[in-house]
Design a protein around this motif. Structure first.
Motif, mmCIF file in Angstrom:
data_model
loop_
_atom_site.group_PDB
_atom_site.id
_atom_site.type_symbol
_atom_site.label_atom_id
_atom_site.label_comp_id
_atom_site.label_asym_id
_atom_site.label_seq_id
_atom_site.Cartn_x
_atom_site.Cartn_y
_atom_site.Cartn_z
ATOM 1 N N GLU A 5 44.548 54.711 42.282
ATOM 2 C CA GLU A 5 43.078 54.677 41.889
ATOM 3 C C GLU A 5 42.886 52.989 41.424
ATOM 4 O OE1 GLU A 5 40.063 55.969 38.270
ATOM 5 O OE2 GLU A 5 41.980 57.228 38.801
ATOM 6 N N LEU A 6 43.827 52.372 40.817
ATOM 7 C CA LEU A 6 43.649 51.071 40.510
ATOM 8 C C LEU A 6 43.473 50.235 42.058
ATOM 9 C CD1 LEU A 6 43.436 48.898 38.398
ATOM 10 C CD2 LEU A 6 46.050 48.763 38.584
ATOM 11 N N SER A 7 44.079 50.650 42.890
ATOM 12 C CA SER A 7 43.981 49.935 44.285
ATOM 13 C C SER A 7 42.734 50.081 44.853
ATOM 14 C CB SER A 7 45.225 50.444 45.028
ATOM 15 O OG SER A 7 44.983 50.052 46.484
ATOM 16 N N ARG A 9 39.874 50.794 43.177
ATOM 17 C CA ARG A 9 38.985 50.371 42.397
ATOM 18 C C ARG A 9 38.727 48.800 42.377
ATOM 19 N NH1 ARG A 9 38.951 52.769 36.387
ATOM 20 N NH2 ARG A 9 37.060 51.347 36.066
ATOM 21 N N THR A 10 40.050 48.096 42.755
ATOM 22 C CA THR A 10 39.975 46.665 42.878
ATOM 23 C C THR A 10 40.342 45.939 44.153
ATOM 24 O OG1 THR A 10 42.500 46.721 42.771
ATOM 25 C CG2 THR A 10 41.166 46.416 40.532
ATOM 26 N N LEU A 17 49.716 45.182 43.869
ATOM 27 C CA LEU A 17 49.852 45.612 42.298
ATOM 28 C C LEU A 17 51.231 45.604 41.834
ATOM 29 C CD1 LEU A 17 46.966 48.437 42.304
ATOM 30 C CD2 LEU A 17 46.863 46.163 41.595
ATOM 31 N N SER A 28 52.323 48.048 33.297
ATOM 32 C CA SER A 28 51.579 49.508 33.464
ATOM 33 C C SER A 28 52.840 50.290 32.404
ATOM 34 C CB SER A 28 51.958 49.935 34.815
ATOM 35 O OG SER A 28 53.135 50.174 35.125
ATOM 36 N N TYR A 38 47.743 53.248 34.603
ATOM 37 C CA TYR A 38 46.983 51.793 33.921
ATOM 38 C C TYR A 38 45.896 52.254 33.182
ATOM 39 C CZ TYR A 38 49.944 49.988 37.870
ATOM 40 O OH TYR A 38 50.966 49.396 38.585
ATOM 41 N N ASP A 40 41.640 51.237 32.049
ATOM 42 C CA ASP A 40 40.478 50.837 32.631
ATOM 43 C C ASP A 40 40.562 48.984 32.483
ATOM 44 O OD1 ASP A 40 39.299 53.122 33.372
ATOM 45 O OD2 ASP A 40 38.167 53.354 31.580
ATOM 46 N N HIS A 42 42.907 47.326 33.089
ATOM 47 C CA HIS A 42 43.560 46.717 34.079
ATOM 48 C C HIS A 42 42.687 46.439 35.068
ATOM 49 C CE1 HIS A 42 47.062 48.610 32.041
ATOM 50 N NE2 HIS A 42 47.481 47.480 32.141
ATOM 51 N N VAL A 43 41.682 47.148 35.527
ATOM 52 C CA VAL A 43 40.940 46.628 36.628
ATOM 53 C C VAL A 43 40.308 45.204 36.463
ATOM 54 C CG1 VAL A 43 38.385 47.110 37.699
ATOM 55 C CG2 VAL A 43 40.289 48.983 36.940
#
Length: 124
Positions: A5-7, A9-10, A17, A28, A38, A40, A42-43
Motif C-alpha cells: 500500500e505504501l508503494s 500511495r507513493t 522502500l 517500520s 507503516y 500515514d 510514512h507517505v
C-alpha cells in the motif's frame, strides 16, 4: 498499512522502500509474522526522500539529515542547516551548469535553423 500500500500511495517500488529502510531513511514496525507496517506519515517521508533523491541529493547525505527530521533539537537544527546549505549550493552549481548547457544548445538550434532557412532559399 503494509509495504504494498505504501508503494502504491507513493509510487516507490517495494525494493526502494526496503532500501530506504536499510539506509535508515524509513522505519517500520513489524507484525509477529515479520511483515512491515507503516503509518500515514510514512507517505510524506517517502515523498520527501524521493524529492531529495530526484534532486540529486545522495542517500548518504539524507542519512545525515534523518536525525534532524525525526527529532528536532537546537543541535540537530544547526546540523540540518549546515547539510542543507551545502546541498543547496551544490544544486545551484548544477542548475547553473544546466542553464549554460541549455543556452549553448539554444544557440546551436538557432544556427542550424538559420542555415536551413538559407539553404532552402538557395543562399548556401
Amino acid at each position: 498499512m503494509r509495504i504494498g500500500e505504501l508503494s502504491a500511495r507513493t509510487g516507490a517500488s517495494r525494493r526502494s522502500l526496503r532500501y530506504y529502510e536499510e539506509q535508515g531513511l524509513l522505519v517500520s514496525s513489524r507484525s509477529p509474522g515479520g511483515q512491515r507496517h507503516y503509518e500515514d506519515e510514512h507517505v510524506q517521508r517517502v515523498r520527501l526522500v524521493q524529492a531529495f533523491l530526484a534532486a540529486g541529493v545522495p542517500s548518504g547525505t539524507l542519512v545525515e539529515m534523518v536525525p534532524c527530521m525525526a527529532e528536532p533539537s537546537e543541535g540537530r537544527a544547526r546540523q540540518a542547516l549546515e547539510i542543507m546549505d551545502r546541498e543547496r549550493a551544490r544544486l545551484s552549481e548544477d542548475i547553473d551548469g544546466l542553464v549554460a548547457a541549455r543556452d549553448a544548445l539554444d544557440r546551436l538550434i538557432e544556427d542550424n535553423r538559420a542555415y536551413l532557412t538559407r539553404s532552402a532559399d538557395g543562399e548556401v
